[in-house]
Every structure is written in structure tokens, then in C-alpha cells.
Design a protein around this motif. Structure first.
Motif, PDB file in Angstrom:
ATOM      1  N   SER A   1       0.834  -5.516  16.355  1.00 34.79           N
ATOM      2  CA  SER A   1       0.728  -7.013  15.664  1.00 34.79           C
ATOM      3  C   SER A   1       2.083  -7.528  15.912  1.00 34.79           C
ATOM      4  O   SER A   1       2.948  -7.192  15.647  1.00 34.79           O
ATOM      5  N   LEU A   2       2.561  -8.655  17.055  1.00 31.52           N
ATOM      6  CA  LEU A   2       3.547  -9.225  17.053  1.00 31.52           C
ATOM      7  C   LEU A   2       4.698  -9.595  16.082  1.00 31.52           C
ATOM      8  O   LEU A   2       5.874  -9.011  15.546  1.00 31.52           O
ATOM      9  N   PRO A   3       3.604  -9.834  15.061  1.00 28.05           N
ATOM     10  CA  PRO A   3       4.833 -11.198  14.201  1.00 28.05           C
ATOM     11  C   PRO A   3       5.327  -9.679  13.171  1.00 28.05           C
ATOM     12  O   PRO A   3       6.337  -9.410  12.859  1.00 28.05           O
ATOM     13  N   ALA A   4       4.080  -8.470  12.702  1.00 27.07           N
ATOM     14  CA  ALA A   4       4.966  -7.639  11.719  1.00 27.07           C
ATOM     15  C   ALA A   4       5.948  -6.203  12.982  1.00 27.07           C
ATOM     16  O   ALA A   4       6.552  -6.597  12.037  1.00 27.07           O
ATOM     17  N   LEU A   5       5.783  -6.669  13.850  1.00 28.05           N
ATOM     18  CA  LEU A   5       6.643  -6.053  15.450  1.00 28.05           C
ATOM     19  C   LEU A   5       8.113  -6.251  15.436  1.00 28.05           C
ATOM     20  O   LEU A   5       8.996  -5.602  15.459  1.00 28.05           O
TER      21      LEU A   5
END
Length: 434
Positions: free
Chosen positions: A251-255
Motif C-alpha cells: 500500500s503506497l499510503p501506508a508505505l
């Protein structure tokens, strides 16, 4: 106490820790260390019965290699241990040097000969550990590199064990002499053009003249680095779960909510989980810089053996899937593992009239294909792929299985399996015999 007597209980204990029924292999070079390890292991199996084998990898790099093979045969005949010889070709075109190329060829031979679940014993000792630590430090390696050689680790489905890792070479020499062992000296060990030999013959003796316990000290540093690496793995595992739990799709937001060091750590960890080569530091830095690009930007960062792409709020990590030659197609019986320019697909497909007509036909996706699904009727493949959320680059690499004039299934080389099976067809894995 005689040296061999003091070492034997250690080897007995190492063998006893191997689960019953698991095959144990000793990597036998023919030198002192591996000849001693195999001799002690052969004695230990009388007290802790296990299936014991020896494996010699012949690199074919020097004339003396024939003598190594003869010595290994003599030793294994005397000990009653089955010996397997793997002859390899060392690829010198990679530009990484002779030592790295020979090591890669050797480990490829281990993976080819041994079965998943087997245990492989390696005869490295404390000086080897010190040399490995120094080489890692000189390369600017991180914590994992400075951990050098762990005593036990899982690799390619095998359990690698180094029972002699913490013992000084002098102690092994005394034990071998007490047993009256013969061994072969590798002439290449005198070649100081090789980095490890230069460290062994020049650098470590100089360090020992000033710091006599340098071997033990470097070994402790490697052990501490190994503990730190294990803790970093735990942290990366937690971050992976927070980013969706799929190493190939983060997940880009979490990353992006993580700090830069944790992002880089997680990407390396995810690549290791996938069996994808980890990106070099410069490529990893480039990828990290591009994670905050516009979500509609076509972010793609590649490195030898791996690539990363961003799509729909996710970072995809994978091995590159090569394209297919123009006009490529192949006949397939539906049962055998399938060799394609994109790799080997171990899939099986049953059903349809092809059993009477001779087989299926595979070709790349062209566009406009339709197939019939159970309970849904005829559907357009393009729409099905959109519904499945399949990234564009994977759609372009799909293989379509035709049964006469009808689409029977769609194969996904990126996942090495059947993506969609049409009504009346069932999919599974190909037989291990194929």
C-alpha cells in the motif's frame, strides 16, 4: 583430551538437532575443514542415525580439480558415505569477479542436487567468518552483510548449518592430524590476487600481530550484527502487515507514512520474501524518491533481476516478465509443465473437447477475446481483467489457451498459474514428474 574427542560431541549434538528423516549433506571440497567435518559426521550417524551424503562441486577452474575429485572418492569410500559430484561452469561474464562467480555456481549446484527440506553442512570456521566480515565491511555492506555467515539459516528451501563456524583453524588442524586424515591443499589459496586470500595471508596476520584476538572479536561483531538483522526483520514484518501483508503489492499510503529508512528496509525485506534480487542502493534511493510522484505517473524502476511499479495506490515488486516474440504460439497437452519464453509454467488444465482433438494452443493475448464463465455466460476478457484489478503490464504478458476456436483459460506468467478458467475447464498444478 584429544582434539577429535573434544569435537565429536559437538558434531553429535549438531546431528541430533537435525529432525529424524531429514537428509544431511556435507559440502566436501577435499580440503582439511570439509574432510574433517565429513569424518566426524560419519562417526556421529552411528549414534544419531540420519541419511548422510557428501556433495563435491567441481568448478573445473584448475588442473588440480581432478585430484580433489579422487580424494573425495577415496575418503567417502573409506567412510561408507555416498558421494555426488556436481560439475559446474563458472560464468565470468557477469563482471563480479572469480570468487563471486564461483560461489554463485556452487550454490546453484547445491540447489540443483538437494531436495527441499534437506540439511546442508558447510565447513567454514572462525577465520572464514572473520574474512567474510572484513569483506562485507570493505564493500560498505549493511547489517545483513556484516552478520557474515550465520550458524544456521534457511536458503532456497534448504537448511544451511555451519557446525565449525566458531572454532579456530588451529584446533581443526590438530583434530585432523590426531585422526590421521589426508586432505588436498587448493593451489589457488596462494593466489593473493583473490580478495579473500589477500585478507587471509596479509591483512589478518598483520592485525593479529597487534590484536591477537582479532578473529574472535570480529566473530562477536558478526554475531551482534546477526541479532540486529533479526530484529530489523521483525520490524519489517510488522510494517509489511501494516502495508497490506502482500510483499508483491505494498500500500503506497501506508508505505509513504513510514520514515525513509523503514521504507527502504521494507522494500528490501519484501524483495527477499519474493525471491527477487534486492535493488542496489542507488536504485533503491531512486525508487524511494519516486514514491511520492503523482498517482497517475507511470513509475517504473528496474534493476538486474527485479523491478518496481506504482499503480492504483500500490507499489508492485516483481521479477521482470520478458515479452514474447512476434507470432509466438505453442501446442500444449494440458498436463505437462509448459516452457515459454517467459519461464516455466507448472500448470495443468483439464476439460473441453481437446482430449479428442489432440491438445490446446497457446498464444499471447491479442485483444477482443471472450470466454464463457460458469453462471455468468460469455464475458469480454478485457472487462474481466479490469474487474480483477490486474495491472496493465501484467495484462500485456498474459497467455491465452485456445481449445479449437474457444478460449479455455488465461495464464499469468507473472504468477506462474492459471488466472481464469472457462466453464467446463478445471485448473491445477502440473505433475512433479513433468
Amino acid at each position: 583430551m584429544r582434539e577429535e574427542s573434544s569435537l565429536q560431541p559437538m558434531i553429535d549434538d549438531a546431528l541430533a538437532e537435525t529432525p529424524p528423516g531429514r537428509r544431511v549433506w556435507v559440502a566436501l571440497s577435499g580440503g582439511l575443514d570439509s574432510s574433517l567435518l565429513l569424518t566426524l559426521a560419519a562417526r556421529a550417524v552411528h549414534r544419531h542415525p540420519r541419511s548422510l551424503y557428501a556433495l563435491h562441486v567441481d568448478h573445473g577452474l584448475q588442473e588440480a580439480s581432478c585430484e580433489f575429485v579422487r580424494h573425495c572418492h577415496r575418503l567417502c569410500d573409506r567412510l561408507g558415505v555416498p558421494l555426488f559430484i556436481e560439475r559446474v561452469c563458472v560464468d565470468m561474464t557477469t563482471g563480479r569477479g572469480l570468487e563471486a562467480a564461483a560461489r554463485e555456481a556452487r550454490y546453484d549446484a547445491f540447489a540443483a542436487r538437494l531436495d527441499a527440506g534437506d540439511t546442508l553442512w558447510l565447513a567454514q570456521h572462525r577465520r572464514d567468518q572473520a574474512e567474510t566480515w572484513l569483506l562485507a565491511a570493505l564493500r560498505g555492506s549493511g547489517v545483513r552483510g556484516l552478520a557474515a555467515m550465520p550458524a544456521v539459516r534457511e536458503w532456497a528451501g534448504l537448511c544451511l548449518v555451519r557446525p565449525l563456524r566458531d572454532l579456530p583453524r588451529a584446533r581443526l588442524e590438530r583434530a585432523a592430524e590426531a585422526l590421521g586424515l589426508c586432505w588436498v591443499e587448493d593451489p589457488s589459496n596462494a593466489d593473493e590476487a583473490l580478495d579473500r586470500n589477500f585478507l587471509r595471508r596479509r591483512v589478518l596476520p598483520l592485525l593479529e600481530s597487534r590484536w591477537p584476538r582479532v578473529e574472535a572479536s570480529l566473530g562477536r561483531s558478526a554475531t551482534l550484527a546477526g541479532e540486529a538483522d533479526a530484529l530489523l526483520d521483525e520490524l519489517a514484518g510488522q510494517d509489511l502487515r501494516a502495508c497490506g501483508g502482500e510483499p508483491g503489492r505494498l500500500s503506497l499510503p501506508a508505505l509513504c507514512a513510514l520514515s525513509a529508512p523503514r521504507r527502504r528496509l521494507l522494500i528490501r525485506y519484501a524483495c527477499q520474501c519474493l525471491g527477487v534480487p534486492t535493488p542496489p542502493a542507488a536504485r533503491l534511493a531512486t525508487l524511494d524518491e519516486q514514491l511520492n510522484a503523482r498517482r497517475d505517473a507511470q513509475v517504473q524502476v528496474a534493476w538486474p533481476g527485479g523491478e518496481a511499479r506504482c499503480w492504483r495506490e500500490a507499489l508492485y515488486l516483481q521479477c521482470p516478465v520478458p515479452g514474447l516474440p512476434a507470432g509466438w504460439q505453442v501446442e500444449w497437452d494440458g498436463r505437462s509443465a509448459l516452457d515459454t519464453p517467459q519461464g516455466r509454467l507448472k500448470v495443468r488444465l483439464d476439460g473441453g473437447p481437446c482430449r479428442e482433438e489432440g491438445g490446446y494452443r497457446l498464444r499471447p493475448r491479442q485483444g477482443g477475446e471472450t470466454l464463457r464463465l460458469a453462471g455468468r455466460g460469455r464475458r469480454d476478457l478485457k472487462r474481466l481483467l479490469q474487474e480483477a484489478g490486474l495491472p496493465p503490464w501484467r495484462r500485456q504478458a498474459l497467455l491465452v489457451v485456445w481449445d479449437g476456436e474457444a478460449v479455455a483459460a488465461v495464464l499469468d506468467p507473472g504468477r506462474a498459474g492459471v488466472l481464469i478458467a472457462a466453464e467446463g475447464y478445471s485448473a491445477g498444478r502440473a505433475s512433479p514428474r513433468d
